[in-house]
Scaffold this active site. Structure first.
Site, PDB file in Angstrom:
ATOM      1  N   HIS A 186       7.014  -0.554  28.565  1.00 12.06           N
ATOM      2  CA  HIS A 186       5.688   0.377  28.973  1.00 12.06           C
ATOM      3  C   HIS A 186       5.798   1.421  27.773  1.00 12.06           C
ATOM      4  O   HIS A 186       6.622   2.397  28.304  1.00 12.06           O
ATOM      5  CB  HIS A 186       5.722   0.969  30.374  1.00 12.06           C
ATOM      6  CG  HIS A 186       4.183   1.265  30.821  1.00 12.06           C
ATOM      7  ND1 HIS A 186       4.116   1.934  31.939  1.00 12.06           N
ATOM      8  CD2 HIS A 186       3.154   1.265  30.066  1.00 12.06           C
ATOM      9  CE1 HIS A 186       2.665   2.424  31.819  1.00 12.06           C
ATOM     10  NE2 HIS A 186       2.067   2.002  30.565  1.00 12.06           N
TER      11      HIS A 186
ATOM     12  N   HIS B 111      -1.766  -5.476  35.907  1.00 14.76           N
ATOM     13  CA  HIS B 111      -1.610  -4.779  34.393  1.00 14.76           C
ATOM     14  C   HIS B 111      -0.292  -4.339  34.689  1.00 14.76           C
ATOM     15  O   HIS B 111       0.375  -3.717  35.758  1.00 14.76           O
ATOM     16  CB  HIS B 111      -2.532  -3.486  34.688  1.00 14.76           C
ATOM     17  CG  HIS B 111      -2.188  -2.599  33.769  1.00 14.76           C
ATOM     18  ND1 HIS B 111      -2.053  -1.394  33.753  1.00 14.76           N
ATOM     19  CD2 HIS B 111      -2.565  -2.816  32.136  1.00 14.76           C
ATOM     20  CE1 HIS B 111      -2.150  -0.628  32.689  1.00 14.76           C
ATOM     21  NE2 HIS B 111      -2.130  -1.304  31.617  1.00 14.76           N
TER      22      HIS B 111
HETATM   23  C1  LIG Z   1      -5.387   0.978  31.877  1.00 14.13           C
HETATM   24  C2  LIG Z   1      -5.406  -0.550  31.568  1.00 14.13           C
HETATM   25  O1  LIG Z   1      -5.649  -1.119  32.244  1.00 14.13           O
HETATM   26  N1  LIG Z   1      -5.145  -0.769  30.530  1.00 14.13           N
HETATM   27  C3  LIG Z   1      -5.078  -1.939  29.844  1.00 14.13           C
HETATM   28  C4  LIG Z   1      -6.370  -2.889  29.752  1.00 14.13           C
HETATM   29  O2  LIG Z   1      -6.023  -3.858  29.344  1.00 14.13           O
HETATM   30  C5  LIG Z   1      -5.176  -4.193  28.034  1.00 14.13           C
HETATM   31  C6  LIG Z   1      -4.708  -5.425  27.865  1.00 14.13           C
HETATM   32  O3  LIG Z   1      -5.128  -6.307  26.757  1.00 14.13           O
HETATM   33  C7  LIG Z   1      -4.105  -3.447  28.081  1.00 14.13           C
HETATM   34  O4  LIG Z   1      -3.456  -3.298  26.928  1.00 14.13           O
HETATM   35  C8  LIG Z   1      -4.074  -1.973  28.559  1.00 14.13           C
HETATM   36  O5  LIG Z   1      -3.017  -1.368  28.670  1.00 14.13           O
END
Ligand SMILES: CC(=O)N[C@H]1CO[C@H](CO)[C@@H](O)[C@@H]1O
Ligand SMILES: *[C@@H]1O[C@H](CO)[C@@H](O)[C@H](O)[C@H]1NC(C)=O
Ligand SMILES: *[C@@H]1O[C@H](CO)[C@@H](O)[C@H](O)[C@H]1NC(C)=O
Length: 314
Positions: free
Chosen positions: A95, A49
């Site tokens: 971010h 992530h």
């Molecule tokens: C907290 C987290 O993991 N958020 C992510 C979940 O996945 C999507 C990807 O499509 C991200 O946009 C989020 O930031």
């Protein structure tokens, strides 16, 4: 007349010869022979992530990773998630905002990934890019992929959407050289679409994000038609956040200030926590494991062993 028959003889001979030369076949795919024959839609991949938001600085609150992209890939990450923003006319990965965390240009990021792919020809990789500003795939994204030399590696389905059960095998993808699958959450469809940038929610559903509940109750959060949810692949956003603002002040800050929690990452990325999330979600997916397990601080915990087990390899 004469030259024409010679010509057909030559082309016939060429065809016959081509048929006898065996096509090169991958015998190991993503690290194991078993996966060559497995559909892409039936593999569990560990994802990172905010892959670009890495820093060793504990005070960098906007980081979600500690180690850089090559280290993440060498560890076994096979899905890279990243969030884009335009900065001075250039597409960057940042971010929330480029002031909080600037991961550099998308072109440089893709070049780094390309170096890994060139050195590791038997690997299938997924890119899951977030496009909150709806930047044009044709005018901005594709040129970035072109400049990084990545476009030729990108998988283009025969038609969109692809059902979970209808993806090619990893072996087929590797043999064809089209072993990078690119998903985008916003503006992938429409007049400025390009064939290799795939609309994420037509083919993947995902659980809620910015979770602060360590039990990770499962629910389908973002998904899209025309396919039924059951025909989608799915991604669990398995990263636990902490709220820096005590709830007593909650009203002042709206939802609070939510940041990732490196101190808990060993537990969050451990077998017990991931499996609880998987077991909570799989009934929503015909008892299938998740295709993507998206994590913060990927080097912590035991996620790669969990994936091996879910893939029936351990
Ligand atoms: C907290 C987290 O993991 N958020 C992510 C979940 O996945 C999507 C990807 O499509 C991200 O946009 C989020 O930031
Ligand atoms: C894998 O190989 C076996 C045996 O050759 C075959 O029967 C099966 O259909 C293959 N599975 C996939 C997903 O291609
Ligand atoms: C792949 O298929 C097997 C057998 O049906 C299933 O147990 C597993 O959960 C599937 N994994 C994924 C990611 O679809």
């Amino acid at each position: 007349m004469f030259s024409r028959s010679i010509w057909s003889l030559v082309s016939f001979a060429t065809l016959a010869l081509a048929a006898t030369i065996p096509k090169r076949r991958a015998t190991t795919c993503n690290g194991s022979p078993e996966l060559c024959n497995r559909s892409y839609g039936n593999v569990t991949f560990i994802g990172s992530h905010d892959s670009f938001a890495f820093s060793k600085d504990k005070l960098a609150l906007s980081r979600d990773q500690t180690i850089d992209i090559p280290s993440q890939l060498n560890l076994g990450v096979r899905a890279l998630q990243a969030q884009s923003h335009m900065k001075d006319g250039v597409l960057h990965f940042c971010h929330t905002s480029c002031i909080l965390f600037d991961g550099g240009s998308v072109v440089n990021y893709l070049k780094t990934v390309k170096t890994f792919l060139d050195a590791n020809p038997n690997e299938v990789l997924t890119l899951i890019f977030t496009n909150p500003e709806g930047v044009s795939p044709a005018k901005v994204w594709k040129p970035a992929f072109d400049e990084a030399g990545m476009t030729d590696l990108a998988f283009v389905p025969k038609s969109i959407p692809v059902k979970q059960s209808e993806w090619p095998t990893l072996g087929e993808m590797i043999d064809s050289g089209k072993r990078v699958v690119v998903f985008m959450d916003a503006n992938a469809e429409g007049p400025e679409s390009v064939p290799f940038i795939l609309p994420e929610f037509q083919m993947i559903w995902e659980t809620p994000f910015s979770v602060t509940d360590a039990n990770f109750p499962c629910k389908i959060d973002r998904s899209g038609g025309p396919l039924a949810d059951i025909d989608h692949m799915y991604m669990i956003n398995h990263s636990l956040n902490k709220n820096l603002v005590p709830s007593i002040f909650g009203d002042l800050f709206g939802e609070g200030i939510i940041v990732s929690d490196p101190d808990n990452a060993d537990r969050t990325n451990g077998v017990e926590s991931i499996m609880a999330n998987v077991n909570g979600c799989s009934p929503l997916a015909g008892n299938r494991s998740p295709n993507f397990i998206l994590l913060d601080f990927v080097e912590k915990g035991d996620a790669f062993n969990v994936a091996k087990k879910l893939n029936g390899l351990a």
